[in-house]
Design an enzyme around this catalytic site. Structure first.
Site, PDB file in Angstrom:
ATOM      1  N   CYS A 149      -4.533   2.211  -3.887  1.00  0.00           N
ATOM      2  CA  CYS A 149      -3.330   2.748  -3.233  1.00  0.00           C
ATOM      3  C   CYS A 149      -2.139   1.822  -3.414  1.00  0.00           C
ATOM      4  O   CYS A 149      -1.300   1.686  -2.513  1.00  0.00           O
ATOM      5  CB  CYS A 149      -3.549   3.004  -1.732  1.00  0.00           C
ATOM      6  N   LYS A 166     -10.754  -0.927  10.020  1.00  0.00           N
ATOM      7  CA  LYS A 166     -10.834  -2.128   9.179  1.00  0.00           C
ATOM      8  C   LYS A 166     -11.164  -3.361  10.006  1.00  0.00           C
ATOM      9  O   LYS A 166     -11.225  -4.470   9.504  1.00  0.00           O
ATOM     10  CB  LYS A 166      -9.532  -2.300   8.400  1.00  0.00           C
ATOM     11  N   GLN A 173      -4.728  -5.149   6.856  1.00  0.00           N
ATOM     12  CA  GLN A 173      -5.728  -6.111   6.369  1.00  0.00           C
ATOM     13  C   GLN A 173      -5.733  -7.409   7.155  1.00  0.00           C
ATOM     14  O   GLN A 173      -6.751  -8.099   7.210  1.00  0.00           O
ATOM     15  CB  GLN A 173      -5.470  -6.440   4.890  1.00  0.00           C
ATOM     16  N   ASP A 182       2.865  -4.517   8.126  1.00  0.00           N
ATOM     17  CA  ASP A 182       1.652  -3.735   7.894  1.00  0.00           C
ATOM     18  C   ASP A 182       0.472  -4.689   8.063  1.00  0.00           C
ATOM     19  O   ASP A 182       0.207  -5.521   7.197  1.00  0.00           O
ATOM     20  CB  ASP A 182       1.714  -3.130   6.483  1.00  0.00           C
ATOM     21  N   HIS A 219       0.872  -1.174   0.000  1.00  0.00           N
ATOM     22  CA  HIS A 219       0.000   0.000   0.000  1.00  0.00           C
ATOM     23  C   HIS A 219       0.916   1.234   0.000  1.00  0.00           C
ATOM     24  O   HIS A 219       2.019   1.177   0.559  1.00  0.00           O
ATOM     25  CB  HIS A 219      -0.833  -0.052   1.284  1.00  0.00           C
TER      26      HIS A 219
HETATM   27  C1  LIG Z   1      -5.834   0.574   4.558  1.00  0.00           C
HETATM   28  C2  LIG Z   1      -4.436   0.127   4.466  1.00  0.00           C
HETATM   29  C3  LIG Z   1      -3.387   0.924   4.916  1.00  0.00           C
HETATM   30  C4  LIG Z   1      -3.596   2.319   5.436  1.00  0.00           C
HETATM   31  O1  LIG Z   1      -4.461   2.325   6.522  1.00  0.00           O
HETATM   32  P1  LIG Z   1      -5.077   3.706   7.040  1.00  0.00           P
HETATM   33  O2  LIG Z   1      -6.177   3.270   7.934  1.00  0.00           O
HETATM   34  O3  LIG Z   1      -5.570   4.419   5.810  1.00  0.00           O
HETATM   35  O4  LIG Z   1      -4.003   4.434   7.721  1.00  0.00           O
HETATM   36  C5  LIG Z   1      -2.121   0.432   4.841  1.00  0.00           C
HETATM   37  N1  LIG Z   1      -1.873  -0.787   4.358  1.00  0.00           N
HETATM   38  C6  LIG Z   1      -2.854  -1.589   3.906  1.00  0.00           C
HETATM   39  C7  LIG Z   1      -2.516  -2.940   3.415  1.00  0.00           C
HETATM   40  C8  LIG Z   1      -4.165  -1.154   3.949  1.00  0.00           C
HETATM   41  O5  LIG Z   1      -5.133  -1.946   3.506  1.00  0.00           O
END
Ligand SMILES: *Cc1c(COP(=O)(O)O)cnc(C)c1O
Length: 413
Positions: free
Chosen positions: A371, A233, A210, A207, A131
């Site tokens: 993104c 999320k 998800q 990260d 992302h």
């Molecule tokens: C949504 C997302 C982000 C960013 O999260 P935010 O809530 O917008 O800060 C980063 N990495 C992944 C894989 C995402 O799906």
């Protein structure tokens, strides 16, 4: 015995739907079909109620007052930190820093750990399926420091680990990898990635934006150095997230922002910083949303991630099976290990046109680059259509998607 086991394995999706008021609404005169869960999930009534309860009954600033409201707000705020600690199995609450979300968590590490530890000639490794929020902070850092950013390539949604091994060297200082791709649904083999990085002497950031909603997260078992996720999320509110970091690392890191809450003592000559985790939480935090995060995490835990996952996997298999039968449709990302995200393109039609026609039928999907422009560039496409499923979605809704796509294709082709 066997019978009750079978029953507990199943999720009562219709009962769950009753708990999400947004799912009752209509869009363009049709019942809402919400398949944009990888962008953000809808919120259950318990989460909405918890937010109203906070602002109705015990809104106060935390950690400062000795009055009852301040004590109640502080207790709830810190209880939420404990809930987050438990949700990802961190060993101590000092390792749980509240942020605005995954993006802020990654930026925090880049600006503090990164500024201190990255030097000219060092290398940072990410993947082709990141992302933007796990690309841009490292680009900024590398540019500032004269370091180099490298990417682990992927093929059809799977990272090429042999290529990763070739990238690793004594120059590698950090490996920052997405656990689950938001664009493809791939579950990356982070255990192995972390082990190899540590053997090379590098730190690892995961990260978890998800993965946290779909998988059981155990940061101690993973042995990652940092882990970031967003509340919104995981059925919680926007504007709040968590950064986990190993205590020794966090202790050695300089602060992120300066201000109230993050200090021990301030004189004009010198300031000493607060203990963890407050050193990284300058200013009045997002108390209301932090408090409510606990309601969301408790809600998910109570239903059980394994049950949710079984249901979502069934939806993924069902949707994929139906989708590939549509003429000219190609699924983007066919990793063996996926969560309930399916990204696809259709010959001769623009994803956005499909998105608009589906919205006319009350179906919310995401179209575009998600993104993840470098990933889209790998495939030579500007974007995809993405349907991402949550615990409250049903096979009937997938049938509506398929019908919607058939009708859209009739109009467009
Ligand atoms: C949504 C997302 C982000 C960013 O999260 P935010 O809530 O917008 O800060 C980063 N990495 C992944 C894989 C995402 O799906």
């Amino acid at each position: 015995m066997i019978q009750s086991n079978t029953i507990t394995k199943e999720l009562d999706v219709y009962a769950i739907r009753q708990q999400f008021p947004a799912l009752n609404r209509q869009v363009k005169g049709q019942p809402l079909v919400y398949f944009d869960n990888a962008a953000t999930t809808q919120k259950p009534q318990v989460v909405i109620d918890a937010l109203v309860d906070y602002y109705t009954n015990y809104n106060a600033n935390v950690h400062r007052g000795i009055h009852t409201l301040a004590e109640e707000a502080t207790a709830a705020f810190e209880a939420s930190r404990d809930a987050a600690r438990q949700f990802i199995n961190a060993s101590s609450r000092e390792e749980i820093i509240f942020t605005r979300g995954t993006t802020e968590g990654i930026n925090l590490v880049a600006y503090t750990w990164g500024r201190k530890n990255i030097k000219a000639g060092d290398e940072i490794i990410i993947t082709e399926m990141e992302h933007h929020s796990n690309i841009v902070p490292w680009q900024i850092l590398c540019e500032e420091k004269g370091a180099t950013l490298k990417m682990i390539p992927q093929q059809d949604g799977t990272l090429l680990l042999d290529e990763y091994k070739k990238l690793l060297s004594s120059k590698t200082k950090l490996v920052s990898v997405v656990h689950v791709s938001n664009a493809l649904g791939t579950v990356n083999p982070v255990e192995e990635i972390i082990k190899l990085a540590h053997q090379a002497g590098a730190k690892v950031l995961i990260d978890g934006a998800q993965s946290t909603v779909h998988l059981d997260i155990d940061v101690q078992a993973l042995d990652c150095d940092f882990f970031a996720f967003s509340s919104h999320k995981v059925y919680g509110p926007t504007g709040i997230g968590v950064l986990y970091g190993k205590k020794q690392l966090l202790e050695a890191m300089p602060p992120f922002q300066g201000g109230g809450e993050m200090i021990k003592e301030v004189t004009l000559e010198k300031t000493t910083y607060a203990d963890l985790p407050y050193k990284f939480e300058a200013g009045t935090p997002n108390i209301g949303d932090a408090v409510v995060l606990k309601a969301a995490l408790d809600y998910v835990s109570k239903i059980g991630k394994a049950k949710i996952r079984n249901h979502e996997n069934e939806l993924l298999a069902y949707a994929t099976e139906q989708l590939v039968q549509l003429p000219g449709l190609r699924v983007i990302g066919n990793a063996a290990n996926k969560v309930s995200v399916v990204s696809f393109v259709i010959d001769k039609v623009h994803p956005q046109d499909i998105g608009i026609l589906l919205d006319n039928r009350g179906i919310a999907v995401r179209t575009g680059h998600h993104c993840a422009q470098p990933l889209m560039a790998c495939y030579g496409i500007p974007g995809t259509i993405r349907a991402s499923f949550a615990m409250y979605n049903t096979k009937e809704e997938i049938d509506s998607l398929i019908t919607g796509l058939q009708k859209a294709l009739k109009m467009l082709l």
